[in-house]
Scaffold this active site. Sequence first.
Site, PDB file in Angstrom:
ATOM      1  CB  ALA A 129      42.842  41.220  31.071  1.00 19.86           C
ATOM      2  CB  SER A 130      40.411  42.820  26.681  1.00 18.93           C
ATOM      3  OG  SER A 130      39.462  42.258  27.482  1.00 18.93           O
ATOM      4  CG  LEU A 131      37.627  45.015  29.802  1.00 19.31           C
ATOM      5  CD1 LEU A 131      36.478  44.941  30.564  1.00 19.31           C
ATOM      6  CD2 LEU A 131      37.457  45.917  28.591  1.00 19.31           C
ATOM      7  N   GLY A 132      42.035  45.778  31.631  1.00 18.45           N
ATOM      8  CA  GLY A 132      42.737  46.165  32.483  1.00 18.45           C
ATOM      9  C   GLY A 132      44.032  45.468  32.956  1.00 18.45           C
ATOM     10  CD  GLN A 133      48.184  47.172  31.319  1.00 12.43           C
ATOM     11  OE1 GLN A 133      47.871  46.621  30.260  1.00 12.43           O
ATOM     12  NE2 GLN A 133      48.999  48.106  31.509  1.00 12.43           N
ATOM     13  CE  LYS A 147      40.726  44.418  37.238  1.00  8.95           C
ATOM     14  NZ  LYS A 147      39.630  43.425  37.693  1.00  8.95           N
ATOM     15  CG  ASP A 282      36.008  35.778  34.358  1.00 10.63           C
ATOM     16  OD1 ASP A 282      35.870  34.876  33.523  1.00 10.63           O
ATOM     17  OD2 ASP A 282      36.770  36.839  33.945  1.00 10.63           O
TER      18      ASP A 282
END
Length: 558
Positions: A129-133, A147, A282
């Site tokens: 994702a844009s903030l973490g993986q 994460k 979310d």
Amino acid sequence: MVTLVNLRAYWRFLVVLYQFFPLIVAYTRDKRKYLLFGGGRRVTTEMRVKRADVLLESLLTLGPTFIKLGQLLSTRPDILPPEYIEVLGSLQDDVPPAPWDESKAVLEAELGPVEEAFDAFDSDPISGASLGQVYVAEYEGEKVAVKVRRPGIEDLVEADLRVIRWSMPLLMRFIGEGRAFSLENLADEFAKTIREEMDYAEEAETLVEIQENFADDDTLVIPEPIPERSDDRVLTMEYLPGTKINDIEALDDRGIDRTELATNLQRIYLQMIVEDGVFHADPHPGNLSVTDDGRIIFYDFGMHGEVDPFVQEKIVEFYIAVANQDVDGILDTLIEMGTLSPNVDRQVMGDVMELAIADARGDDIEQYRVNQILEQVESTIYEFPLRLPRNLALVLRVAGVVEGVCVTLDPEFDFISVATDYLTEEGYREESVQKIIEGVGQQGQKTAQSLFRVPPKLERVLDRADRDNLTLNVRLEDNRGVLDKLAKRLIYGIFLSFGFVSTVIIYALNPENLVAVGAAGAPTGVVALLLWRSFRSRKGIRTTPQFTRQNLKERRRE
């Protein structure tokens, strides 16, 4: 560090300005056909769709922060027209994963060498994702999900948030006052939300809190965090695989009742919002899976929200009014929450609410009725009177996403029926009825007391009026001396009139006696000068407007 962030923000501001320049020109031309002069121009649906496509490409180009912002905007009909909402709805938080060496550096900075912290570690992320993986690893013989925050994302986000804040005055020029209110709230909400989403320690706390709230509920599963392998930038938790909640074929193959699944999902969110006051914010299909026995798995608690007791109470009142098809009650609740303007056209909004309730219940609606209401809305409220206060915006966003998931599971899903059953079972509807009864009782008691007190008093007043002995004492607040100034001007006017007439008479009787005429005319001239100065003086009668756009904005900020 602050200087570097500022320098980066200045550069990013130029990049953002370059990306959005075509849209800025287009919106400016909407107000002035030839930029500097000419009337406005009509914006068609086709023009809005094209602009929404341009906005989508710009957000994707600008990267993680703006992708997140676009996702939030896609759920805010109070800010963007429907065409934008539809286009931005396709925006996915799916960006290429960061190189393993960079993620490994983040891991080792927090937990030490990867080989020592975990028994095994797969360097290929299972989701990005844009903030973490997220990676899969083994710890103490068990599979875990790890994460990791995206490397260098903190500085980029802080720079972009400054750019968004600097851009607000420019954006305000292209939208109405009602939407400006919502946009300011969205900017504050977005900054708070994205910072919380990057704080994995706070995410772990929220995960545990919601887990405890549903300790006795067997309809959902929340992964267990592993504190000794977690920190601000790394969150290690139990690995829970499952079937994606929108994979209809796979759910049917496993014999899972999709209607029951949708019902459980809505009831879970009703408890989070109405009862617990903290919720997973979310709920898109990527963060929801289903176990083989039909329980819902929740992932990613980075985006979460809290609901204060006042909003909880109003949400309950709203659902009860919807269940009772009480349109006036719905509108009153929305106004009390600050979602609708008190000056809204209640007739038009009432028609809209009736249509929405019928649609939610799955009733057959004749197309001409839909067209009629849409024409009313377009002709009377070009700026739709919908405003979302900060503490309610995230709740409505979640409600919209949950609705989409439930409709995917069961196209005939009855939201109102499920909400009504939940509120009835939890005793909220009985409490509401009890409050109404208590309110009616108190009002009846006051009315009965008035019935005994008012007639004797009224009879005394009428007797005095009949005897011509009724006097009224009126007290006027005049802190600025307005009445004194008016009285002086009235006296000046009387003396001026008297002096002018006297001078004219003396002159008519003896035009050659200039001394007598001058003696009569001099005081009249002085009075005329005083009267003229009283009107010209800046200390004369003035009023200060109590409601201006500026002080309304100041009150709103307070």
